[in-house]
Design a protein around this motif. Structure first.
Motif, PDB file in Angstrom:
ATOM      1  N   PHE A   1      99.903 -14.266  35.084  1.00 62.09           N
ATOM      2  CA  PHE A   1      99.496 -15.660  35.137  1.00 62.09           C
ATOM      3  C   PHE A   1      98.762 -16.296  34.103  1.00 62.09           C
ATOM      4  O   PHE A   1      97.722 -15.680  33.769  1.00 62.09           O
ATOM      5  N   PRO A   2      99.155 -17.792  33.808  1.00 61.56           N
ATOM      6  CA  PRO A   2      98.298 -18.253  32.695  1.00 61.56           C
ATOM      7  C   PRO A   2      96.729 -18.253  33.141  1.00 61.56           C
ATOM      8  O   PRO A   2      96.479 -18.348  34.235  1.00 61.56           O
ATOM      9  N   GLU A   3      95.866 -18.361  32.378  1.00 59.66           N
ATOM     10  CA  GLU A   3      94.411 -18.604  32.891  1.00 59.66           C
ATOM     11  C   GLU A   3      94.083 -19.548  33.590  1.00 59.66           C
ATOM     12  O   GLU A   3      93.366 -19.104  34.480  1.00 59.66           O
ATOM     13  N   SER A   4      94.774 -20.623  33.421  1.00 61.10           N
ATOM     14  CA  SER A   4      94.301 -21.911  34.262  1.00 61.10           C
ATOM     15  C   SER A   4      94.832 -21.470  35.638  1.00 61.10           C
ATOM     16  O   SER A   4      94.273 -22.375  36.682  1.00 61.10           O
ATOM     17  N   ILE A   5      95.653 -20.573  36.253  1.00 65.56           N
ATOM     18  CA  ILE A   5      96.067 -20.583  37.597  1.00 65.56           C
ATOM     19  C   ILE A   5      95.640 -19.174  38.229  1.00 65.56           C
ATOM     20  O   ILE A   5      95.826 -18.766  39.093  1.00 65.56           O
TER      21      ILE A   5
END
Ligand code: BTN
Length: 262
Positions: A158-162
């Motif tokens: 998952f991307p860092e933001s989620i």
């Protein structure tokens, strides 16, 4: 590489009357919602589905991006409901209920619905729903119900933001699962919920949806227009609005909106 979703095989065992009778499949597309809108404008029948293995520009609510790598489920259903625009807003609950029921039934996950259109497991988002509506006055031309379920992906990807707020079926079960089986069950539950709505109204759908709604009675934060509101979620009323008791003890009903397009 073989396709992860074999549409012919899926349709052979699909127990629906309308949803998924026509399935458009592609390996990669910008967004299945954008594709489904084009198909609907070209006259695609109610229940037609657009599905892709990868989205290069998957879209979420509030203009957000939907992370869409290979391994998860991204599809959009075209609906042509015989209802006015204000009623069609309730279709987000039909979609959320379908995913919640499918995830519980197939994997025994501790599933929650979150107003208006998210599905969570263990407090983390596993599915997002983006319903968009084409209207003619107050009548509905068609609705595109877009569903994204994180299936075979791990937290690390998952991307860092989620990373802190999202989960997937694989994350929860510790193993990969066949996407096709989940897809089939969601379509079947979706059609049952859609029929229930047409027959018994939104209250009947909400009654089932609320059994998954663990946020009711608890403090929550909600984005409404430009505002971030905090309060206790008292109920989701018969129109699908969230009834929220704010910190100053005033009670507000926030309507769940569906984005419109021409
Ligand atoms: C959200 O949680 O903000 C809604 C996410 C909706 C994602 C799905 S994936 C299939 C369909 N195609 C899109 O571009 N978006 C929806």
């Amino acid at each position: 590489m073989p396709a992860k979703i074999n549409v012919d095989k899926l349709q052979e065992s699909l127990r629906t009357k309308r949803l998924g009778k026509h399935i458009f499949f592609t390996r990669e597309i910008d967004s299945t919602n954008a594709w489904a809108k084009q198909l609907a404008k070209l006259g695609a029948e109610e229940g037609t589905v657009a599905v892709a293995e990868i989205q290069t520009a998957g879209r979420g609510r509030l203009g957000r991006e939907w992370f869409s790598p290979e391994g998860s489920l991204y599809f959009s259903v075209i609906l042509r409901p015989q209802m006015c625009a204000s009623e069609a807003v309730g279709l987000v609950f039909v979609a959320g209920l379908a995913v919640a029921e499918a995830l519980r039934e197939m994997y025994h996950l501790k599933v929650e619905t979150k107003w208006p259109n998210d599905v969570l497991v263990n407090g983390r988002k596993i599915c997002g729903i983006l319903c968009e509506m084409n209207t003619k006055g107050d009548a509905v031309g068609f609705v595109v119900a877009g569903i994204g379920v994180n299936v075979n992906s791990t937290e690390k990807t998952f991307p860092e933001s989620i990373r802190e707020t999202a989960t997937s079926v694989q994350n929860e079960l510790g193993k990969t699962v066949p996407i096709e089986n989940l897809f089939r069950t969601v379509l079947e539950r979706f059609e049952s919920g859609y029929d229930l709505y047409a027959r018994d109204g939104l209250a009947a759908v909400l009654d089932k949806w609320k059994r998954f709604a663990r946020f009711l009675g608890h403090g929550i934060d909600v984005v409404s227009g430009d505002e971030l509101l905090s309060g206790v979620a008292l109920d989701v009323d018969a129109t699908g609005s969230l009834v929220l008791r704010l910190r100053d003890c005033t009670v507000r009903a926030l309507s769940s909106e569906m984005s419109l397009f021409m």
